[in-house]
Design a protein around this motif. Structure first.
Motif, PDB file in Angstrom:
ATOM      1  N   PHE A   1     -28.915  74.208  44.211  1.00 24.29           N
ATOM      2  CA  PHE A   1     -30.050  73.383  44.140  1.00 24.29           C
ATOM      3  C   PHE A   1     -29.670  72.254  45.263  1.00 24.29           C
ATOM      4  O   PHE A   1     -28.636  72.094  45.597  1.00 24.29           O
ATOM      5  CB  PHE A   1     -30.312  72.429  42.802  1.00 24.29           C
ATOM      6  CG  PHE A   1     -29.168  72.037  42.102  1.00 24.29           C
ATOM      7  CD1 PHE A   1     -28.318  71.131  42.740  1.00 24.29           C
ATOM      8  CD2 PHE A   1     -28.774  72.606  40.865  1.00 24.29           C
ATOM      9  CE1 PHE A   1     -27.186  70.419  41.856  1.00 24.29           C
ATOM     10  CE2 PHE A   1     -27.693  71.810  40.239  1.00 24.29           C
ATOM     11  CZ  PHE A   1     -26.901  70.912  40.756  1.00 24.29           C
ATOM     12  N   GLY A   2     -30.679  71.523  45.636  1.00 20.38           N
ATOM     13  CA  GLY A   2     -30.626  70.348  46.386  1.00 20.38           C
ATOM     14  C   GLY A   2     -30.192  69.238  45.757  1.00 20.38           C
ATOM     15  O   GLY A   2     -29.949  69.235  44.544  1.00 20.38           O
ATOM     16  N   ARG A   3     -30.389  68.175  46.391  1.00 20.33           N
ATOM     17  CA  ARG A   3     -30.086  66.784  45.693  1.00 20.33           C
ATOM     18  C   ARG A   3     -31.381  65.845  45.592  1.00 20.33           C
ATOM     19  O   ARG A   3     -32.387  66.043  46.065  1.00 20.33           O
ATOM     20  CB  ARG A   3     -29.184  65.938  46.505  1.00 20.33           C
ATOM     21  CG  ARG A   3     -27.839  66.692  46.854  1.00 20.33           C
ATOM     22  CD  ARG A   3     -27.040  67.297  45.656  1.00 20.33           C
ATOM     23  NE  ARG A   3     -26.397  66.226  44.903  1.00 20.33           N
ATOM     24  CZ  ARG A   3     -25.574  66.440  43.949  1.00 20.33           C
ATOM     25  NH1 ARG A   3     -24.858  67.815  43.736  1.00 20.33           N
ATOM     26  NH2 ARG A   3     -24.933  65.554  43.437  1.00 20.33           N
ATOM     27  N   ARG A   4     -31.470  65.010  44.433  1.00 24.58           N
ATOM     28  CA  ARG A   4     -32.566  64.009  44.359  1.00 24.58           C
ATOM     29  C   ARG A   4     -33.015  63.383  45.818  1.00 24.58           C
ATOM     30  O   ARG A   4     -31.929  63.222  46.513  1.00 24.58           O
ATOM     31  CB  ARG A   4     -32.167  62.850  43.467  1.00 24.58           C
ATOM     32  CG  ARG A   4     -31.645  63.444  41.931  1.00 24.58           C
ATOM     33  CD  ARG A   4     -32.658  64.007  41.326  1.00 24.58           C
ATOM     34  NE  ARG A   4     -33.792  62.830  40.581  1.00 24.58           N
ATOM     35  CZ  ARG A   4     -34.668  62.823  39.807  1.00 24.58           C
ATOM     36  NH1 ARG A   4     -35.112  64.346  39.599  1.00 24.58           N
ATOM     37  NH2 ARG A   4     -35.373  61.946  39.285  1.00 24.58           N
ATOM     38  N   ALA A   5     -34.324  62.865  45.939  1.00 23.32           N
ATOM     39  CA  ALA A   5     -34.584  62.549  47.136  1.00 23.32           C
ATOM     40  C   ALA A   5     -34.085  60.968  47.267  1.00 23.32           C
ATOM     41  O   ALA A   5     -33.909  60.725  48.451  1.00 23.32           O
ATOM     42  CB  ALA A   5     -36.209  62.512  47.122  1.00 23.32           C
ATOM     43  N   ALA A   6     -33.888  60.380  46.194  1.00 19.50           N
ATOM     44  CA  ALA A   6     -33.477  58.849  45.940  1.00 19.50           C
ATOM     45  C   ALA A   6     -32.063  58.936  45.971  1.00 19.50           C
ATOM     46  O   ALA A   6     -31.416  59.581  45.030  1.00 19.50           O
ATOM     47  CB  ALA A   6     -34.267  58.105  45.041  1.00 19.50           C
ATOM     48  N   GLU A   7     -31.186  58.312  46.662  1.00 24.29           N
ATOM     49  CA  GLU A   7     -29.718  57.713  46.139  1.00 24.29           C
ATOM     50  C   GLU A   7     -29.702  56.998  45.036  1.00 24.29           C
ATOM     51  O   GLU A   7     -30.591  56.542  44.370  1.00 24.29           O
ATOM     52  CB  GLU A   7     -29.109  56.791  47.382  1.00 24.29           C
ATOM     53  CG  GLU A   7     -29.639  55.261  47.494  1.00 24.29           C
ATOM     54  CD  GLU A   7     -29.147  54.635  48.512  1.00 24.29           C
ATOM     55  OE1 GLU A   7     -28.581  53.753  48.211  1.00 24.29           O
ATOM     56  OE2 GLU A   7     -29.318  54.882  49.715  1.00 24.29           O
ATOM     57  N   ASN A   8     -28.588  57.042  44.444  1.00 24.44           N
ATOM     58  CA  ASN A   8     -28.239  56.711  42.814  1.00 24.44           C
ATOM     59  C   ASN A   8     -27.509  55.218  43.330  1.00 24.44           C
ATOM     60  O   ASN A   8     -27.308  54.824  44.316  1.00 24.44           O
ATOM     61  CB  ASN A   8     -27.537  57.512  42.163  1.00 24.44           C
ATOM     62  CG  ASN A   8     -26.170  57.920  42.477  1.00 24.44           C
ATOM     63  OD1 ASN A   8     -25.654  57.137  43.399  1.00 24.44           O
ATOM     64  ND2 ASN A   8     -25.693  59.127  41.922  1.00 24.44           N
ATOM     65  N   GLY A   9     -27.283  54.489  42.041  1.00 23.73           N
ATOM     66  CA  GLY A   9     -26.562  53.211  42.373  1.00 23.73           C
ATOM     67  C   GLY A   9     -24.932  53.236  42.627  1.00 23.73           C
ATOM     68  O   GLY A   9     -24.306  52.374  42.933  1.00 23.73           O
ATOM     69  N   SER A  10     -24.686  54.642  42.861  1.00 24.02           N
ATOM     70  CA  SER A  10     -23.045  54.811  43.101  1.00 24.02           C
ATOM     71  C   SER A  10     -22.945  55.323  44.748  1.00 24.02           C
ATOM     72  O   SER A  10     -21.747  55.786  44.772  1.00 24.02           O
ATOM     73  CB  SER A  10     -22.677  55.688  42.252  1.00 24.02           C
ATOM     74  OG  SER A  10     -22.474  55.418  40.799  1.00 24.02           O
ATOM     75  N   GLY A  11     -23.851  55.205  45.521  1.00 28.55           N
ATOM     76  CA  GLY A  11     -23.935  55.683  46.771  1.00 28.55           C
ATOM     77  C   GLY A  11     -23.709  57.189  46.735  1.00 28.55           C
ATOM     78  O   GLY A  11     -23.296  57.612  47.927  1.00 28.55           O
ATOM     79  N   GLY A  12     -24.476  57.801  46.058  1.00 30.82           N
ATOM     80  CA  GLY A  12     -24.440  59.439  46.062  1.00 30.82           C
ATOM     81  C   GLY A  12     -25.915  59.849  45.720  1.00 30.82           C
ATOM     82  O   GLY A  12     -26.755  59.044  45.469  1.00 30.82           O
ATOM     83  N   THR A  13     -25.862  61.132  45.420  1.00 23.93           N
ATOM     84  CA  THR A  13     -27.379  61.764  44.963  1.00 23.93           C
ATOM     85  C   THR A  13     -26.910  62.631  43.736  1.00 23.93           C
ATOM     86  O   THR A  13     -26.008  63.117  43.639  1.00 23.93           O
ATOM     87  CB  THR A  13     -27.695  62.521  45.940  1.00 23.93           C
ATOM     88  OG1 THR A  13     -26.829  63.456  46.465  1.00 23.93           O
ATOM     89  CG2 THR A  13     -28.160  61.526  47.202  1.00 23.93           C
ATOM     90  N   ASP A  14     -28.089  62.600  42.866  1.00 21.09           N
ATOM     91  CA  ASP A  14     -27.699  63.369  41.451  1.00 21.09           C
ATOM     92  C   ASP A  14     -28.546  64.823  41.707  1.00 21.09           C
ATOM     93  O   ASP A  14     -28.976  65.127  43.001  1.00 21.09           O
ATOM     94  CB  ASP A  14     -28.410  62.670  40.573  1.00 21.09           C
ATOM     95  CG  ASP A  14     -27.499  61.593  40.416  1.00 21.09           C
ATOM     96  OD1 ASP A  14     -26.537  61.600  40.295  1.00 21.09           O
ATOM     97  OD2 ASP A  14     -28.357  60.403  39.634  1.00 21.09           O
ATOM     98  N   HIS A  15     -28.296  65.808  40.782  1.00 18.82           N
ATOM     99  CA  HIS A  15     -29.099  66.995  40.830  1.00 18.82           C
ATOM    100  C   HIS A  15     -30.529  67.247  41.221  1.00 18.82           C
ATOM    101  O   HIS A  15     -31.348  66.298  40.410  1.00 18.82           O
ATOM    102  CB  HIS A  15     -28.564  67.836  39.704  1.00 18.82           C
ATOM    103  CG  HIS A  15     -27.343  67.983  39.346  1.00 18.82           C
ATOM    104  ND1 HIS A  15     -26.738  68.612  38.234  1.00 18.82           N
ATOM    105  CD2 HIS A  15     -26.161  67.402  40.087  1.00 18.82           C
ATOM    106  CE1 HIS A  15     -25.639  68.299  38.121  1.00 18.82           C
ATOM    107  NE2 HIS A  15     -25.158  67.778  39.129  1.00 18.82           N
ATOM    108  N   GLY A  16     -30.874  67.869  42.378  1.00 16.85           N
ATOM    109  CA  GLY A  16     -32.359  68.002  42.610  1.00 16.85           C
ATOM    110  C   GLY A  16     -32.963  69.501  42.589  1.00 16.85           C
ATOM    111  O   GLY A  16     -32.522  70.174  41.670  1.00 16.85           O
ATOM    112  N   HIS A  17     -33.508  69.508  43.743  1.00 16.52           N
ATOM    113  CA  HIS A  17     -34.542  70.976  43.654  1.00 16.52           C
ATOM    114  C   HIS A  17     -34.297  71.348  45.008  1.00 16.52           C
ATOM    115  O   HIS A  17     -33.609  72.024  45.464  1.00 16.52           O
ATOM    116  CB  HIS A  17     -35.908  70.444  43.049  1.00 16.52           C
ATOM    117  CG  HIS A  17     -36.516  71.954  43.179  1.00 16.52           C
ATOM    118  ND1 HIS A  17     -35.738  73.464  43.017  1.00 16.52           N
ATOM    119  CD2 HIS A  17     -37.879  72.209  43.117  1.00 16.52           C
ATOM    120  CE1 HIS A  17     -37.008  74.128  42.968  1.00 16.52           C
ATOM    121  NE2 HIS A  17     -38.160  73.351  42.887  1.00 16.52           N
ATOM    122  N   GLY A  18     -35.359  70.961  45.832  1.00 17.99           N
ATOM    123  CA  GLY A  18     -35.535  71.548  47.134  1.00 17.99           C
ATOM    124  C   GLY A  18     -34.530  71.310  48.264  1.00 17.99           C
ATOM    125  O   GLY A  18     -33.792  70.322  48.123  1.00 17.99           O
TER     126      GLY A  18
END
Length: 435
Positions: free
Chosen positions: A345-362
């Motif tokens: 999968f891709g990652r979330r469109a928005a960054e998270n509060g830890s300077g990373g990205t969570d599990h996404g889709h496209g």
């Protein structure tokens, strides 16, 4: 035989318990397969003294490309790799980890390439590299384990439990010993699960007989093991014979040595070493039809980094250098090779509060090869606006099977629907048929 530490053991902590559990589960499942592989390697033999690297293989009449599948395991962030510079929501969603337009390498009016991927830009300009954006599974779950299993089965809605590459190799005419080969691992990925015999090897040079310490012992083991399996049922004799034949070939290749061609310089690292072996097998003419290579450590929930340094920058730089060396090394042989990258999968469109990205889709896929209609970013861009996201994710507007089906049809000469049941009819034109 001495092996290097597996890549999984060196993976940077990602803070994703689900991925860590799924990795352990996958390794436990594959451990049984690895044990079988180790048994097969134990019965294998180095070649006779008169063996050479002038190798010929009576393995059918397949004339299609070698299909190389590079799996980015952990959830690749396509929005960092191929940046939607024309989408005004991108930097709003990623104020600290987003790639500024001024730092990207222009691909077209809509997209820019991450600066760490600069070694790939010449291949894009030469029209041998294309990207497909907003690609994904038809029924995503954001689970590493579930989505990778579905990706490698590639048969949603069906009862099939085999892997799509096993079906691909099995659909070709009389596949030989090396027809399906996993490089950089002692256990084949789930995409190779099924009735067709495939190989898994950490490297060409390390795929050797374990236990026979000299040529005399190797000859004794080979004679005994071939006699032991003579007349045995195919499910028993096949793996043993395949292992014996494979090690004979790899030992001949090891004895001959290998120097990359056309000035190619591979960087250090497991990915580059595996791609080097793929190029070596292609050019030696062992009958390679499908090869798999893994690149891990993409689950960047925190500390992804900036456009000029950090985790993502380093990872992408390794990928770019390895792929550029691979294409250079192949030279004209690249006309018979198509490489495609996939991730669960891709990652979330928005960054998270830890300077990373969570599990996404496209996500984005790279397609490299001599017959790629490159120099373009394919796919329908859905946008990153609030009303365009799919539960906070980049929507997938292209089913990943459409891309794979096109490659199977146009570059491998197969009826793609026999490999990918329920295959969508849409095609993008990413690759072309031979004239």
């Amino acid at each position: 035989m001495t092996d290097t530490v597996p890549a999984e053991a060196r993976v940077r902590a990602c803070g994703c318990p689900e991925y860590e559990r799924s990795t352990v589960d996958r390794r436990a499942v594959l451990g049984g397969l690895a044990a079988l592989g180790a048994g097969a390697a134990t019965v294998a033999l180095a070649p006779r003294a008169d063996a050479t690297t002038s190798l010929t293989f009576a393995d059918g009449t397949y004339t299609g490309d070698t299909l190389v599948v590079l799996s980015f395991r952990g959830g690749f962030d396509g929005l960092s790799a191929v940046v939607p510079v024309a989408d005004p929501a991108y930097l709003t969603l990623r104020p600290t980890i987003g790639i500024p337009t001024s730092r990207t390498l222009q691909l077209d009016a809509r997209f820019g390439l991450h600066p760490a991927l600069a070694p790939l830009l010449p291949w894009y300009t030469a029209k041998k590299l294309a990207f497909v954006h907003a690609l994904g599974l038809p029924n995503p779950t954001r689970s590493h384990f579930t989505d990778m299993a579905e990706l490698e089965r590639a048969a949603p809605g069906s009862s099939l439990r085999s892997g799509w590459l096993d079906r691909m190799v099995g659909a070709t005419d009389r596949p030989g010993t090396f027809a399906g080969t996993a490089l950089g691992t002692a256990s084949a990925p789930a995409s190779f699960a099924g009735p067709t015999l495939e190989l898994a090897m950490r490297s060409v040079d390390r795929f050797t007989l374990s236990g026979a310490w000299d040529a005399t012992e190797e000859a004794r083991w080979s004679t005994a093991l071939r006699a032991l399996h003579a007349g045995a049922a195919p499910q028993h004799a096949g793996p043993a014979t395949t292992a014996l034949d494979a090690v004979a070939t790899t030992t001949a290749m090891k004895n001959a040595g290998y120097s990359p061609a056309h000035g190619a310089v591979y960087p250090s690292g497991d990915l580059a070493a595996s791609l080097r072996d793929v190029a070596r097998l292609v050019k030696t003419g062992v009958g390679l039809r499908a090869a798999t290579v893994d690149s891990g450590n993409w689950d960047m929930h925190e500390g992804l980094g900036r456009s000029d340094r950090g985790w993502m920058f380093d990872q992408l730089g390794q990928v770019a250098a390895a792929l550029a060396a691979f294409m250079t090394d192949l030279g004209p042989a690249a006309d018979r090779v198509t490489l495609v990258t996939l991730s669960e999968f891709g990652r979330r469109a928005a960054e998270n509060g830890s300077g990373g990205t969570d599990h996404g889709h496209g996500n984005v896929s790279m397609v490299l090869g001599g017959k790629v209609n490159g120099g373009r970013v394919y796919g329908t861009w859905p946008g990153l606006g609030a009303g365009q996201l799919q539960q906070g994710d980049l929507a997938a507007t292209t089913d990943f099977r459409s891309l794979l089906g096109e490659i199977l049809e146009r570059r491998c000469g197969l009826t793609a629907s026999t490999v990918l049941p329920g295959l969508p009819s849409a095609r993008l034109g990413v690759v072309r048929r031979d004239a």
